[in-house]
Design an enzyme around this catalytic site. Sequence first.
Site, short mmCIF file in Angstrom:
data_model
loop_
_atom_site.label_atom_id
_atom_site.label_comp_id
_atom_site.label_asym_id
_atom_site.label_seq_id
_atom_site.Cartn_x
_atom_site.Cartn_y
_atom_site.Cartn_z
N TYR A 160 47.76 31.95 44.81
CA TYR A 160 49.11 31.94 44.29
C TYR A 160 50.05 32.67 45.27
O TYR A 160 49.81 33.84 45.58
CB TYR A 160 49.09 32.62 42.93
N ASP A 219 41.87 37.93 37.60
CA ASP A 219 43.09 37.57 36.90
C ASP A 219 42.77 36.32 36.08
O ASP A 219 42.64 35.22 36.63
CB ASP A 219 44.21 37.29 37.92
N ILE A 246 44.51 34.75 33.75
CA ILE A 246 45.74 34.30 33.11
C ILE A 246 45.64 32.85 32.60
O ILE A 246 46.34 32.47 31.66
CB ILE A 246 46.93 34.45 34.09
N LYS A 256 50.86 31.49 30.32
CA LYS A 256 50.33 30.15 30.57
C LYS A 256 49.69 29.55 29.33
O LYS A 256 49.97 28.42 28.96
CB LYS A 256 49.29 30.20 31.70
#
Lengths: 473, 481
Positions: free
Chosen positions: A145, A231, A233, A278
């Site tokens: 990202y 992470d 997410i 998300k």
Amino acid sequence: MKLLSTKATCNSHGQDSSYFLGWEEYEKNPYDNVHNPKGIIQMGLAENQLSFDLLESWLAKNPDASGFKRDGKSIFRELALFQDYHGMPAFKQALVDFMAEIRGNKVTFDPNHIVLTAGSTSANETLMFCLAEKGEAFLLPTPYYPGFDRDLKWRTGVEIVPIHCTSSNNFQVTEQALQQAYQEAQKRNLKVKGVMVTNPSNPLGTTMSRSELNLLVDFIKENKDMHLISDEIYSGTVFSSPNFISVMEILKDRNDFNNSKDADNIFERVHVVYSLSKDLGLPGFRVGAIYSENDTVVAAATKMSSFGLISSQTQYLLSAMLGDKKFTKNYLAENLKRLKKRQNKLVSGLQKAGISCLESNAGLFCWVDMRHLLHSNTFEAEMELWKKIVYQVGLNISPGSSCHCTEPGWFRVCFANMSEETLKLAMKRLKAFVVESTGNVNGVTTKSTKRNLLTKWVFRLSSRDQRDQQEER
Amino acid sequence: MKLLSTKATCNSHGQDSSYFLGWQEYEKNPYDEVQNPKGIIQMGLAENQLSFDLLESWLAKNPDVAGFKRDGKSIFRELALFQDYHGLPSFKKALVDFMAEIRGNKVTFDPNHIVLTAGATSANETLMFCLAEQGEAFLLPTPYYPGFDRDLKWRTGVEIVPIQCTSTNNFQITESALQQAYEEAKNKNLKVKGVLVTNPSNPLGTTMSKSELNLLIDFIKDNKDMHLISDEIYSGTVFTSPSFISVMEILKERNDFKDFDADISERVHVVYSLSKDLGLPGFRVGAIYSENDMVVAAATKMSSFGLVSSQTQYLLSSMLGDKKFTKNYIFENQKRLKKRQKMLVNGLQKAGISCLETNNAGLFCWVDMRHLLNSNTFEAEMELWKKILFDVRLNISPGASCHCTEPGWFRVCFANMSEDTLNLAMKRLKDFVANSINGEGCSNNKKKTRSTQASRSFTKKSISNWVFRLSSRDHREQEER
């Protein structure tokens, strides 16, 4: 003269110009099915717009949660005053329950080990502040990202050293790549404080395998100063097999084997990041969290969360929503169903255009292989192709180079932030473009014109700094 | 072994233990009118609880806003997705209008120069990241809000050098104090990047005078790398004269006189928040205002690390956009603050205790208890503070925790409790002072009061035990402004 800090002034450099370009072009000419049917379709935003109706329906049935009421009684004062950085107990409980539910209850989380932050952007930076400093680095698998370059490095002084992954094995992390990254850090005189992964991956849209996760735990096991940050997410967006395996599950498995060597203090060196941006599609509400079994990390991160607390108004609303188990159960199942269907549509549409993508089982995007459409196996060619897709095809997608991918030709294409019709149209345009391209190489602007255009754009944008927007995950 | 960063591990030190103690004692034994009438009364929290009814009444009349509706139509999706770090335009507009209104519309603010942050805590840290770095310092007048030690220094590496103010002139800033602070910074090899003031002041509860503000502008004017930050978080709590004068007003005047350096406007920044004026610390609404485009650009990006919830931005854009409401709120809130402050001042007077006479703002009084000290030392201040905590059962903030140079001053809050509770607190204090004077005396006291026992047991060693225990349990040591 040094009026401002280095951090403030260095900021205007080092941002990928393709983002500026794509965003600005989209903003100037956004697709609208009525008002601007020829406009640019936004496919660079990893937003989940598929399940708002479920949230809105819950809100309609539970007006008290947004109306500052509990059991019919106003708790406005209580919420207005609540700024405890330990977070709202009811919300932490509901959040950890939700996280456990996403993991099929194969692991559970202790609410006392959760630190609430204003989004995972804040969570990730806070973890960096707690675990590392200038002269130190975290290893990250590529592609990753783009926002991490700012979130992890900017104000913390920590460096990122890439773990190069390639399409030869679907971009999975290998031992060799890990070692190479470690060596690179050594050469750069950086102390490696650990590894950070996004699982499920952005931009790949894949879940990490058990062996990858074990590889990572093995890697940090040996060096007692190293951490593993996962992470997670996108953990609630795993719409098809293989199932999501959280690093916490791996730890639990290893612990069960009662291998005292493993049990040393690994638990205290693995940390999970989460967010509702998300899975629930609520990036505007700024809800993130750090989960850690390390008491010192929790204590430090808790104090640091002062710099980015979650609005009590929002904590309360979500404590009620996530505390409704009937709702969460249905939401998770329905949301996954819709994501799966929508991803299928994108994949089929791409296929019809002769384009394939990485087989994915999660996320809000596909990692698309357009290498065959490149003029040459270079990032210049990738940029050329990207600009064609933005200007001629009218689709804003994310080029792999902005994600630090080592192979040119890959693009991240989002599928959950638009209507079905819009997606169909996007696929139609793409197909037409491919047919035209492969059947016709004339009418393409020269190399030098393109270079000039790009330079002009970069110059104009960095002096106007208009919409050098946030990185959209 | 170096598992964690220096920032994470140094954190457990350097925090004033009196906060831990005070907070923990209060938590163990909180006053409740019915359930625990002998409990500790919390007077260390600078919260504004006086005007909630006004907010609740507005909410009741405007139910759609909390329900994610605009003109009867649902905007939930729009808000759920809104994460633009430029902030919700309608909220920024409403906020700058509110800020202008607080200043009697003597200055106006451009919404494009506002950066929204999750509270003033975030705003102040962000400004530090933008304006200074390791090896550099900001000068702050003492006494100052204890939280600054963490907010401005911790993760940024920036240092604070105090500008020592004294009671001789009601703790106003003098040129000589400024110069002394500047010299001290130089001696410590720190480059001074500017001055940060809280105006109205916490903990003094006073507005800065025109001459003080001009002094500060003159100070930064000549050094082109220096900034002036004015944290105006209490600007809406000025309940009596003199009127609040914002640094922005001073700039405007000097601008009019053409006695200015064109770039001064780019070196003065204002911080604001809705935590005090509106009593909404839980909603995390702060802002940086700056005419410096680069600062705005950098701070905007940094605000990614602490954005204001869109749900909250929307609610407040509507509330603050209601000018009828804001006009009445500002006025009524100040009226109530004035009345409540008077009650505290009178109550203290009855106990033979005075406070800073220039107190005209804030949610607290700066109280003079020097005459109750055993000796003119901070040890004596700590002794007195503990007596007040354990015997009188009032949690107040000792001046030492605010870096005050003179022992014996305490910050006492008046807006975070009911009138009855305040009356009770004053009664207890009066009895304590009366008892202290009547023969028990301070130095002749042979009786083993709880406070003496507590004093004995809370020796330096115990304090370190407390610090250790609390930093590992980390119970409740947030600084309350």
